[in-house]
Design a protein around this motif. Sequence first.
Motif, short mmCIF file in Angstrom:
data_model
loop_
_atom_site.label_atom_id
_atom_site.label_comp_id
_atom_site.label_asym_id
_atom_site.label_seq_id
_atom_site.Cartn_x
_atom_site.Cartn_y
_atom_site.Cartn_z
N GLY A 15 0.80 -1.22 0.00
CA GLY A 15 0.00 0.00 0.00
C GLY A 15 0.83 1.27 0.00
N GLN A 16 2.16 1.13 0.16
CA GLN A 16 3.04 2.29 0.22
C GLN A 16 3.79 2.53 -1.09
N LYS A 124 -2.24 -1.01 -11.62
CA LYS A 124 -2.54 -0.69 -10.22
C LYS A 124 -1.62 0.39 -9.69
N TYR A 125 -0.31 0.28 -10.03
CA TYR A 125 0.68 1.21 -9.50
C TYR A 125 1.04 2.33 -10.49
#
Length: 302
Positions: A15-16, A124-125
């Motif tokens: 999540g980071q 996603k990223y």
Amino acid sequence: MRDPGGLYDLSVEAGQVPRDLHLVAGLTGFTDAGGAVSQVSQYLLDNLEMNEVVAFDTDALLDYRARRPIMFFDQDHLSEYKPAKLSLYLAKDELGQPFLFLTGFEPDFQWERFTAAIVQLVEKYGVKDTTWVNAIAMPTPHTRPIGVTVSGNRLDLIDSLSIWKPRTQVPSNALHLLEYRLQQLGHPTAGFVLLIPHYLSDTEFPQAAVTALESISAATGLIFPTDRLREDNREFLAKVDDQVHGNQELERLVGALEERHDSYMEENPLPSPLMDSSGELPSADTIAAELEKFLANRRDDL
């Protein structure tokens, strides 16, 4: 196809992960001439800050009977088991620049699902671009720089760095398929295939790792520590030269490869990536100004 997300687990650190990072990939499997990929993977894992953010399902992707994992036998019992891993890491280069690093074994099974999983993570990223490395054996001499073939849709890299552009069929690996799918999506991607002297392909050739890291740097701007690899390479080449000198057969072989290599490069010159559009190298003052600008931008980002 089953859900690609079922092939991997996300860690707490997942999540980071910032958006707009470079993705660098190197998987061991079908071919790794000179130990280029295995050396780069281990060198980066040993020398850079790394946090695992995605762990892939080994049981679903690995053929254990083709690539048996290592267990340690201590006199009368099994003391340790090291399973194969395929993971995505959040890493930082020597200047502290974050990037994503995909490393481990090349999947034996479910290539389409694995590729879809990587594409899912790229989206996603918000990955900026994807760069991968591989190495094959070629009849080239160790006395000349290692050449590369560049594939993908990064035309700037292909034009400036790719010395061999064949039109042929090749046995593919999983990252070929990933590159193909990313190209279809218009995602910036570059694959570097290193051309390793065939008589050194079964060794751990340190220059192969150096060239792989230099190629990644050219594509991403990431900076990697290579001093130890370069020193290892000087020692390695000294030993190779000792074996060649005084052996007439080996000297003739290397001499013939040098002649063929030099003739090919004369007919296929590559412009230096440092040259401007007029073919001129920048002055020392220009380089210093660009470096100062880069460092200023780094300070602003911190």
